[in-house]
Design a protein around this motif. Sequence first.
Motif, PDB file in Angstrom:
ATOM      1  N   ALA A 153       0.861  -1.183   0.000  1.00  0.00           N
ATOM      2  CA  ALA A 153       0.000   0.000   0.000  1.00  0.00           C
ATOM      3  C   ALA A 153       0.892   1.226   0.000  1.00  0.00           C
ATOM      4  O   ALA A 153       2.014   1.195   0.512  1.00  0.00           O
ATOM      5  N   LYS A 154       0.361   2.307  -0.572  1.00  0.00           N
ATOM      6  CA  LYS A 154       1.141   3.536  -0.697  1.00  0.00           C
ATOM      7  C   LYS A 154       0.378   4.713  -0.113  1.00  0.00           C
ATOM      8  O   LYS A 154      -0.817   4.625   0.167  1.00  0.00           O
ATOM      9  N   LEU A 155       1.088   5.811   0.034  1.00  0.00           N
ATOM     10  CA  LEU A 155       0.522   7.040   0.569  1.00  0.00           C
ATOM     11  C   LEU A 155      -0.814   7.364  -0.090  1.00  0.00           C
ATOM     12  O   LEU A 155      -0.943   7.308  -1.306  1.00  0.00           O
ATOM     13  N   ASP A 156      -1.807   7.665   0.743  1.00  0.00           N
ATOM     14  CA  ASP A 156      -3.149   8.094   0.361  1.00  0.00           C
ATOM     15  C   ASP A 156      -4.043   6.976  -0.162  1.00  0.00           C
ATOM     16  O   ASP A 156      -5.171   7.230  -0.570  1.00  0.00           O
ATOM     17  N   ASP A 157      -3.552   5.733  -0.166  1.00  0.00           N
ATOM     18  CA  ASP A 157      -4.418   4.622  -0.569  1.00  0.00           C
ATOM     19  C   ASP A 157      -5.588   4.495   0.399  1.00  0.00           C
ATOM     20  O   ASP A 157      -5.439   4.694   1.615  1.00  0.00           O
ATOM     21  N   ALA A 158      -6.741   4.162  -0.137  1.00  0.00           N
ATOM     22  CA  ALA A 158      -7.923   3.841   0.668  1.00  0.00           C
ATOM     23  C   ALA A 158      -7.965   2.325   0.806  1.00  0.00           C
ATOM     24  O   ALA A 158      -8.104   1.605  -0.192  1.00  0.00           O
ATOM     25  N   LEU A 159      -7.816   1.858   2.034  1.00  0.00           N
ATOM     26  CA  LEU A 159      -7.785   0.428   2.320  1.00  0.00           C
ATOM     27  C   LEU A 159      -9.038   0.014   3.075  1.00  0.00           C
ATOM     28  O   LEU A 159      -9.729   0.848   3.655  1.00  0.00           O
ATOM     29  N   VAL A 160      -9.286  -1.291   3.093  1.00  0.00           N
ATOM     30  CA  VAL A 160     -10.359  -1.860   3.894  1.00  0.00           C
ATOM     31  C   VAL A 160      -9.768  -3.003   4.702  1.00  0.00           C
ATOM     32  O   VAL A 160      -9.060  -3.856   4.153  1.00  0.00           O
ATOM     33  N   VAL A 161     -10.040  -2.997   6.010  1.00  0.00           N
ATOM     34  CA  VAL A 161      -9.635  -4.087   6.882  1.00  0.00           C
ATOM     35  C   VAL A 161     -10.864  -4.948   7.131  1.00  0.00           C
ATOM     36  O   VAL A 161     -11.894  -4.454   7.594  1.00  0.00           O
ATOM     37  N   GLU A 162     -10.753  -6.235   6.783  1.00  0.00           N
ATOM     38  CA  GLU A 162     -11.845  -7.172   6.995  1.00  0.00           C
ATOM     39  C   GLU A 162     -11.483  -8.132   8.118  1.00  0.00           C
ATOM     40  O   GLU A 162     -10.348  -8.617   8.184  1.00  0.00           O
ATOM     41  N   THR A 163     -12.452  -8.390   8.985  1.00  0.00           N
ATOM     42  CA  THR A 163     -12.255  -9.259  10.143  1.00  0.00           C
ATOM     43  C   THR A 163     -13.407 -10.236  10.227  1.00  0.00           C
ATOM     44  O   THR A 163     -14.571  -9.835  10.099  1.00  0.00           O
ATOM     45  N   GLN A 164     -13.086 -11.497  10.450  1.00  0.00           N
ATOM     46  CA  GLN A 164     -14.138 -12.473  10.717  1.00  0.00           C
ATOM     47  C   GLN A 164     -13.621 -13.548  11.664  1.00  0.00           C
ATOM     48  O   GLN A 164     -12.442 -13.881  11.654  1.00  0.00           O
ATOM     49  N   VAL A 165     -14.511 -14.047  12.490  1.00  0.00           N
ATOM     50  CA  VAL A 165     -14.180 -15.111  13.431  1.00  0.00           C
ATOM     51  C   VAL A 165     -14.212 -16.432  12.681  1.00  0.00           C
ATOM     52  O   VAL A 165     -15.203 -16.758  12.020  1.00  0.00           O
ATOM     53  N   LYS A 166     -13.124 -17.174  12.764  1.00  0.00           N
ATOM     54  CA  LYS A 166     -13.059 -18.483  12.116  1.00  0.00           C
ATOM     55  C   LYS A 166     -13.447 -19.597  13.071  1.00  0.00           C
ATOM     56  O   LYS A 166     -14.079 -20.559  12.663  1.00  0.00           O
ATOM     57  N   SER A 167     -13.049 -19.464  14.349  1.00  0.00           N
ATOM     58  CA  SER A 167     -13.415 -20.492  15.327  1.00  0.00           C
ATOM     59  C   SER A 167     -13.362 -19.905  16.732  1.00  0.00           C
ATOM     60  O   SER A 167     -12.624 -18.957  16.990  1.00  0.00           O
ATOM     61  N   VAL A 168     -14.185 -20.498  17.606  1.00  0.00           N
ATOM     62  CA  VAL A 168     -14.229 -20.093  19.009  1.00  0.00           C
ATOM     63  C   VAL A 168     -14.226 -21.362  19.847  1.00  0.00           C
ATOM     64  O   VAL A 168     -14.969 -22.298  19.564  1.00  0.00           O
ATOM     65  N   SER A 169     -13.385 -21.387  20.863  1.00  0.00           N
ATOM     66  CA  SER A 169     -13.399 -22.487  21.822  1.00  0.00           C
ATOM     67  C   SER A 169     -13.545 -21.875  23.204  1.00  0.00           C
ATOM     68  O   SER A 169     -13.730 -20.671  23.335  1.00  0.00           O
ATOM     69  N   GLY A 170     -13.422 -22.682  24.213  1.00  0.00           N
ATOM     70  CA  GLY A 170     -13.545 -22.181  25.572  1.00  0.00           C
ATOM     71  C   GLY A 170     -12.455 -21.209  25.966  1.00  0.00           C
ATOM     72  O   GLY A 170     -12.638 -20.392  26.862  1.00  0.00           O
ATOM     73  N   VAL A 171     -11.323 -21.291  25.273  1.00  0.00           N
ATOM     74  CA  VAL A 171     -10.186 -20.463  25.679  1.00  0.00           C
ATOM     75  C   VAL A 171      -9.650 -19.535  24.596  1.00  0.00           C
ATOM     76  O   VAL A 171      -8.825 -18.678  24.888  1.00  0.00           O
ATOM     77  N   ARG A 172     -10.102 -19.715  23.344  1.00  0.00           N
ATOM     78  CA  ARG A 172      -9.520 -18.872  22.284  1.00  0.00           C
ATOM     79  C   ARG A 172     -10.495 -18.600  21.160  1.00  0.00           C
ATOM     80  O   ARG A 172     -11.451 -19.332  20.954  1.00  0.00           O
ATOM     81  N   MET A 173     -10.176 -17.508  20.454  1.00  0.00           N
ATOM     82  CA  MET A 173     -10.854 -17.181  19.208  1.00  0.00           C
ATOM     83  C   MET A 173      -9.779 -17.081  18.140  1.00  0.00           C
ATOM     84  O   MET A 173      -8.725 -16.485  18.378  1.00  0.00           O
ATOM     85  N   VAL A 174     -10.052 -17.660  16.999  1.00  0.00           N
ATOM     86  CA  VAL A 174      -9.168 -17.495  15.858  1.00  0.00           C
ATOM     87  C   VAL A 174      -9.897 -16.594  14.872  1.00  0.00           C
ATOM     88  O   VAL A 174     -11.035 -16.863  14.487  1.00  0.00           O
ATOM     89  N   MET A 175      -9.217 -15.510  14.496  1.00  0.00           N
ATOM     90  CA  MET A 175      -9.808 -14.528  13.602  1.00  0.00           C
ATOM     91  C   MET A 175      -8.980 -14.448  12.332  1.00  0.00           C
ATOM     92  O   MET A 175      -7.749 -14.489  12.386  1.00  0.00           O
ATOM     93  N   GLU A 176      -9.682 -14.333  11.223  1.00  0.00           N
ATOM     94  CA  GLU A 176      -9.029 -14.132   9.935  1.00  0.00           C
ATOM     95  C   GLU A 176      -9.173 -12.653   9.585  1.00  0.00           C
ATOM     96  O   GLU A 176     -10.275 -12.108   9.664  1.00  0.00           O
ATOM     97  N   GLN A 177      -8.057 -12.036   9.214  1.00  0.00           N
ATOM     98  CA  GLN A 177      -8.093 -10.614   8.896  1.00  0.00           C
ATOM     99  C   GLN A 177      -7.338 -10.362   7.589  1.00  0.00           C
ATOM    100  O   GLN A 177      -6.304 -10.978   7.334  1.00  0.00           O
ATOM    101  N   SER A 178      -7.897  -9.443   6.815  1.00  0.00           N
ATOM    102  CA  SER A 178      -7.303  -9.078   5.538  1.00  0.00           C
ATOM    103  C   SER A 178      -7.269  -7.563   5.401  1.00  0.00           C
ATOM    104  O   SER A 178      -8.137  -6.870   5.933  1.00  0.00           O
ATOM    105  N   VAL A 179      -6.271  -7.082   4.678  1.00  0.00           N
ATOM    106  CA  VAL A 179      -6.209  -5.673   4.299  1.00  0.00           C
ATOM    107  C   VAL A 179      -6.228  -5.656   2.772  1.00  0.00           C
ATOM    108  O   VAL A 179      -5.403  -6.303   2.119  1.00  0.00           O
ATOM    109  N   LYS A 180      -7.202  -4.915   2.227  1.00  0.00           N
ATOM    110  CA  LYS A 180      -7.383  -4.859   0.776  1.00  0.00           C
ATOM    111  C   LYS A 180      -7.371  -3.419   0.287  1.00  0.00           C
ATOM    112  O   LYS A 180      -7.755  -2.504   1.000  1.00  0.00           O
ATOM    113  N   ARG A 181      -6.947  -3.284  -0.955  1.00  0.00           N
ATOM    114  CA  ARG A 181      -7.093  -2.029  -1.687  1.00  0.00           C
ATOM    115  C   ARG A 181      -7.954  -2.396  -2.887  1.00  0.00           C
ATOM    116  O   ARG A 181      -7.484  -3.083  -3.803  1.00  0.00           O
ATOM    117  N   GLY A 182      -9.216  -2.000  -2.832  1.00  0.00           N
ATOM    118  CA  GLY A 182     -10.142  -2.461  -3.854  1.00  0.00           C
ATOM    119  C   GLY A 182     -10.262  -3.974  -3.763  1.00  0.00           C
ATOM    120  O   GLY A 182     -10.495  -4.524  -2.692  1.00  0.00           O
TER     121      GLY A 182
END
Length: 129
Positions: free
Chosen positions: A68-97
Amino acid sequence: MIHSIPVRVYYEDTDMAGIVYYANYLRYIERGRSEWVRDVGLDQNVMKERDGVVFAVRRLEADYLGSAKLDDALVVETQVKSVSGVRMVMEQSVKRGEDLLFHALVTVVCMSLGGQPTRLPANIRQMVH
């Protein structure tokens, strides 16, 4: 459900080559997780005061796929992939378009205020399922 937030690249985010410094992607995804927490109805201050627990990143696996470069408009996406009694695993992405620039799998756990690992409170597990 995929949660999204916009992020703009500022001069302070870039390195001498004018591209986003690699560590700043971690800041972007932290913002994404923080906003996700708010949007699912969790109040981290209440969680800390009432339940005596806080979230902590236990593990992070990251792939840098583009720049990514100066002034780019990015989007951060977050979603929960799994949840247990002690942890959450999250998938995250950063996109430009449609371009995927950064991808991470983040394992989040709960810690007591004394620093000991603890189970995710039941209300939290129910909220994120």
